[in-house]
Design an enzyme around this catalytic site. Structure first.
Site, PDB file in Angstrom:
ATOM      1  N   ARG A 258      13.504  21.677  11.872  1.00  0.00           N
ATOM      2  CA  ARG A 258      12.448  20.802  12.049  1.00  0.00           C
ATOM      3  C   ARG A 258      11.290  21.789  12.086  1.00  0.00           C
ATOM      4  O   ARG A 258      11.308  23.002  12.677  1.00  0.00           O
ATOM      5  CB  ARG A 258      12.591  20.188  13.469  1.00  0.00           C
TER       6      ARG A 258
ATOM      7  N   ASP B 250       6.803  22.402  12.629  1.00  0.00           N
ATOM      8  CA  ASP B 250       5.767  22.091  13.664  1.00  0.00           C
ATOM      9  C   ASP B 250       4.380  21.658  12.523  1.00  0.00           C
ATOM     10  O   ASP B 250       4.721  21.913  11.197  1.00  0.00           O
ATOM     11  CB  ASP B 250       5.173  23.008  14.516  1.00  0.00           C
TER      12      ASP B 250
ATOM     13  N   ARG C 200       6.198  32.207  14.834  1.00  0.00           N
ATOM     14  CA  ARG C 200       4.998  32.436  15.139  1.00  0.00           C
ATOM     15  C   ARG C 200       4.668  33.431  16.266  1.00  0.00           C
ATOM     16  O   ARG C 200       3.635  34.131  16.233  1.00  0.00           O
ATOM     17  CB  ARG C 200       4.260  31.263  15.186  1.00  0.00           C
TER      18      ARG C 200
END
Length: 273
Positions: A53, A55, A200
């Site tokens: 998944r 973002d 990130r």
């Protein structure tokens, strides 16, 4: 009753156009659009499952998806037919039937991400939304040295978002590299799984090291402290790409089970500094 057939789709999407992967009430996620498009061909509701998944703002070149259906359609219907019902920014580039034992998420042994970062005095307007950007020169060697501390099995609590729902912060990173590209750097990470915002947060910490805020050894210290507040801020999502997943040696799957597509940038000239 007809036995359901499981189908595998390989999907690319521009994450800056959608509200992430996972279905939301807004109906504007990649999963929402894909399920509606598949249902239009299947003529029944469909639930899709993905390898990883993503973002909002995060892109994918080889998102691995599976779904089950009792209707009989050729592969072209699940590719070209589904694409005809998708908005710009999402595309199915491969479709094939697979065994019911295949699972896009639970069958993946490893997942691969790449972050593209351009460095220069001015933001790269022509790549807006598709690359990250930093305004100062970075020490690539220091960033590469730092990334090596994360290879192996560790508690990655220092790189885990507060809203992460994973049961354990322990992950096994099998590859972490920083490579110079024209105008910037490519950050590559492969692991058995990733925590929410983990890549990130990796990039944010490496950029802090690259600009001289801390030495490469800081990357190892953060693992020891297991404290998210000690690490650098989460970096922008723009340059992050989900590149695919590795399912082991499975000859009937694309790439014999290693389904990976890595993004590259063709830049004419150097970024202005």
């Amino acid at each position: 009753m007809t036995e359901p057939q499981r189908w595998l789709l390989l999907v690319a999407y521009a994450g800056d156009r959608f509200h992430g992967w996972q279905s939301q009430p807004s109906g504007q996620t990649v999963q929402d659009h894909l399920e509606r498009a598949i249902a239009a061909i299947a003529q029944h509701p469909v639930r899709v499952h993905c390898a990883g998944r993503t973002d909002a703002g995060v892109h994918a070149l080889a998102q691995v998806v599976h779904f089950d259906t009792v209707v009989h359609r050729p592969a072209s219907a699940w590719q070209r037919g589904v694409n005809a019902h998708l908005p710009p920014g999402i595309a199915v580039w491969h479709a094939q039937p697979v065994s019911r034992r295949f699972h896009a998420r639970f069958g993946a042994r490893a997942r691969r991400y790449r972050y593209l970062l351009l460095v220069g005095a001015a933001p790269p307007a022509q790549w807006c939304g598709k690359v990250g950007w930093f305004h100062r020169p970075l020490d690539g060697e220091a960033m590469q040295r730092a990334a090596q501390y994360w290879v192996g099995t560790h508690d990655f609590s220092a790189f885990r978002a507060a809203q992460c729902q994973a049961r354990s912060p322990v992950r096994t990173v099998t590859a972490a590299t920083v490579t110079a590209i024209p105008g910037g750097f490519a950050f590559d990470f492969e692991a058995d799984g990733f925590l929410h915002h983990m890549v990130r947060n990796f990039v944010g910490t490496l950029v802090a090291i690259g600009k001289g805020y801390a030495p490469p050894e800081w990357a190892a210290e953060l693992l020891t402290h297991r404290d998210r507040t000690r690490a650098a801020p989460t970096f922008m999502p723009d340059g992050l790409y989900f590149c695919g997943a590795d399912y082991g040696a499975v000859p009937e799957l694309p790439g014999d089970g290693r389904i990976i597509k890595v993004p590259h940038l063709a830049i004419d000239g150097e970024i202005a500094t």
